[in-house]
Each structure stands twice: as structure tokens, then as C-alpha cells.
Write a protein that holds these residues in place. Structure first.
Motif, PDB file in Angstrom:
ATOM      1  N   PRO A 185       0.767  -0.801  -0.322  1.00 44.79           N
ATOM      2  CA  PRO A 185      -0.110  -0.382   0.029  1.00 44.79           C
ATOM      3  C   PRO A 185       1.460   1.414   0.357  1.00 44.79           C
ATOM      4  N   PHE A 187       0.411   5.509   0.471  1.00 46.09           N
ATOM      5  CA  PHE A 187       0.491   6.640   0.873  1.00 46.09           C
ATOM      6  C   PHE A 187       0.985   8.270   0.049  1.00 46.09           C
ATOM      7  N   TYR A 206      -0.428   7.653  -8.487  1.00 43.88           N
ATOM      8  CA  TYR A 206      -2.174   7.007  -8.008  1.00 43.88           C
ATOM      9  C   TYR A 206      -2.256   6.237  -8.677  1.00 43.88           C
ATOM     10  N   THR A 215      -3.206  -1.037  -3.496  1.00 46.68           N
ATOM     11  CA  THR A 215      -3.965  -0.136  -2.887  1.00 46.68           C
ATOM     12  C   THR A 215      -3.850   1.100  -2.292  1.00 46.68           C
ATOM     13  N   GLU A 217      -3.551   5.855  -1.439  1.00 45.15           N
ATOM     14  CA  GLU A 217      -4.405   7.091  -0.944  1.00 45.15           C
ATOM     15  C   GLU A 217      -3.741   8.454  -1.321  1.00 45.15           C
ATOM     16  N   HIS A 219      -3.080  12.744  -0.794  1.00 43.92           N
ATOM     17  CA  HIS A 219      -3.810  13.550  -0.274  1.00 43.92           C
ATOM     18  C   HIS A 219      -3.487  14.529  -1.141  1.00 43.92           C
ATOM     19  N   GLU A 241      -2.523  11.836  10.220  1.00 45.96           N
ATOM     20  CA  GLU A 241      -2.856  11.254   8.142  1.00 45.96           C
ATOM     21  C   GLU A 241      -2.330  10.299   8.090  1.00 45.96           C
ATOM     22  N   PHE A 245      -3.722   6.061   8.295  1.00 44.20           N
ATOM     23  CA  PHE A 245      -3.750   5.562   6.328  1.00 44.20           C
ATOM     24  C   PHE A 245      -3.337   4.137   7.396  1.00 44.20           C
ATOM     25  N   ARG A 248      -5.406   1.633   9.626  1.00 42.13           N
ATOM     26  CA  ARG A 248      -6.607   1.128   9.403  1.00 42.13           C
ATOM     27  C   ARG A 248      -5.917   0.349   8.214  1.00 42.13           C
ATOM     28  N   ILE A 249      -4.818   0.648   7.435  1.00 36.28           N
ATOM     29  CA  ILE A 249      -4.593  -0.455   6.051  1.00 36.28           C
ATOM     30  C   ILE A 249      -3.442  -1.255   6.592  1.00 36.28           C
TER      31      ILE A 249
END
Length: 288
Positions: A185, A187, A206, A215, A217, A219, A241, A245, A248-249
Motif C-alpha cells: 500500500p 500513501f 496514484y 491499495t 491513497e 492527499h 493522516e 492510513f 487502517r490499512i
């Protein structure tokens, strides 16, 4: 304040040692923590690991152990010495996980600007060797060009790879070319007012990650400049943030799944929603 240990030797060359600093939360604990290898920027030509101290300390407040390595800069050693050093530093963290009090399967690579570029490439290089849990790419160059005025989303990387690298060599230095479906994942954080590395660099990365099924994310922070996470009023909310992340991930994804299923009808999917709407229609607008 973080518990800091400076000048730990993690590797070296015939010419000199390579060192790193560690930052740990003051509160002890028996459970292994998540490590974040935090890589400084500076256009591959300047910068030092000490630059990361404020961000590292802020991350320890969220319970992370942070490792900030140095790497040889371009004036000292040509590419790919920079990525070789970061890969060595990550291997050192994995090999010393018990001493650091971190879990081997929860090593996160992070960096800003050139550091983010190296974090992404090191993750690709370490595929199958060190299980990188996630990548934090902060206003990073995701694709390099040798054009004097590269297109939006590209960054002039001649200071790193030289003015006329072979196409294969340039691709090897481009994170966007090295990611694959088995990437961890990611970020991504970028300011929309970044004139040094256009935010399209993160947008393009992204989109590629999503296309591959990774996965990711993204921003985009309105009116924020390059390296804005270092601004006092921005650091805590951005670190929050990042911590959300990772929690949660990576750290506790099932808790968020269970909570969503209990409290959010839309988490149950379109069929459940349609069934509820049909039931409401039969009952005069009231759910049964």
C-alpha cells in the motif's frame, strides 16, 4: 520527546562508514512496534538525515519507531549509490528488528521529495527479500526526465542519472516504471502549489497504482508548497493522516472493516442497499 540514538553504523564503503539515527517513543512496551525508515530529500545532491528529526519525533508520538539513514549524495558517489545505500539500510533494520523492538513484517519506507523517490525504488528493489508493509511518498518525483523543461508530472533528473542515460537506465530510476501489482500500500501526499515537483507526479503515480490494483491513497493539500509537512501548523495534522492510513490499512484493518459493516449501510454493498430500499418502498418509506 523521542528517545534518540545517533550515529549507528549500518554499512559502509572502502572510503567511509554509513550511519543512521533511531527515534523511539518514550513509553516502553513489550509489543513490537512498526518501523518507519524515513529518508531525507535534497535533490540527491544535498541534505542530511538530521533534517528528519522534527518529523521523526512527531511520528514517535504516534507510537512508531523511526530510522533515519544517511546515503551517499551525488557529488560524492554517482547513481545508483543512493539507492544501494537505502536498500542496505532497510536490510539492516530488518536484520536488527528485535534489537529495535519492531516487527520484521511491519517496516514502512517513507521519504520526502528525493527521499520519497528513493523509498519507492527501494521498495521495488527489495521485493521478495524484505516485506515492506507500506510506502509513504511525500511530494516525491515519481518519473524522471532529461529534458531541460520536462512535461508536467516529470522531474528533471539529470543531476541524478546524467544528461544522456540509456532508456533502460532511466526507466530503472523511475518509480512509476518499477511498481507492479504486488507493490505494498502507498500513501501519497502533495501540495497543489508545489512548483518544484508538480503534484501531477503523485497523481500519475496514484493512477498507475490503482490501475495495477495496488491499495493507494492520495492527499492533495490545497495551496501547500513543496516540503510543507515541515511547517509547524501542518506537521501534526499530516502525521495524523499518515498514522490513520497505517492503522487502517496495515496495522488493524479488520477493526475498520467490522466497524463499517456495523455502522455504515453502504459498506454492505449495492445489493444490501437495494434490498433496504425495496423494503422501505413496500413499508411506505420506513425500514423494517
Amino acid at each position: 520527546m523521542a528517545l534518540t540514538t545517533n550515529d549507528i553504523v549500518y554499512g559502509g564503503t572502502a572510503e567511509r562508514e554509513l550511519k543512521l539515527d533511531t527515534y523511539a517513543p518514550q513509553e516502553g512496551g513489550s509489543a513490537a512496534r512498526t518501523a518507519i525508515v524515513l529518508i531525507h530529500g535534497g535533490g540527491w545532491m544535498t541534505g542530511a538525515r538530521g533534517m528528519m528529526a522534527p518529523l521523526a519525533s512527531a511520528l514517535t508520538e504516534k507510537g512508531f519507531v523511526v530510522v533515519a539513514p544517511e546515503y551517499r549524495l551525488v557529488p560524492e558517489s554517482p547513481w545508483p549509490a543512493q539507492i544501494d545505500d537505502i536498500v542496505s539500510a532497510v536490510r539492516w533494520v530488518s536484520e536488527n528488528a528485535d534489537k529495535l523492538g519492531v516487527a520484521k513484517d511491519r517496516i514502512v519506507l517513507a521519504g520526502g521529495s528525493a527521499g520519497g523517490h528513493l523509498a519507492l525504488l527501494a521498495t521495488a528493489r527489495l521485493r521478495g527479500e524484505v516485506p515492506v508493509a507500506a510506502v509513504l511518498s511525500l511530494f516525491a518525483a515519481s518519473a524522471l526526465s532529461t529534458d531541460e523543461r520536462p512535461a508536467k508530472g516529470l522531474f528533471n533528473g539529470t543531476m541524478l542519472v546524467g544528461p544522456a542515460p540509456a532508456a533502460e537506465a532511466l526507466s530503472a530510476a523511475n518509480p512509476i516504471d518499477q511498481i507492479s501489482a504486488d507493490f505494498p500500500p502507498v500513501f501519497l501526499l502533495h501540495g497543489t502549489a508545489d512548483w518544484l515537483i508538480d503534484p501531477l507526479a503523485s497523481v500519475n503515480l496514484y493512477n498507475k497504482l490503482v490501475e495495477l490494483g495496488v491499495t493507494a491513497e492520495l492527499h492533495l493539500v490545497a495551496k501547500a508548497n513543496h516540503e510543507f509537512i515541515g511547517e509547524p501548523s501542518m506537521m501534526k495534522p499530516m502525521v495524523a493522516e499518515i498514522a490513520l492510513f497505517l492503522d487502517r490499512i496495515v496495522l488493524d484493518p479488520q477493526r475498520y472493516v467490522d466497524e463499517a459493516m456495523e455502522t455504515n449501510l453502504f459498506a454492505k454493498g449495492p445489493e444490501a442497499f437495494r434490498a433496504m430500499m425495496a423494503q422501505m418502498a413496500k413499508g411506505g418509506g420506513k425500514p423494517g
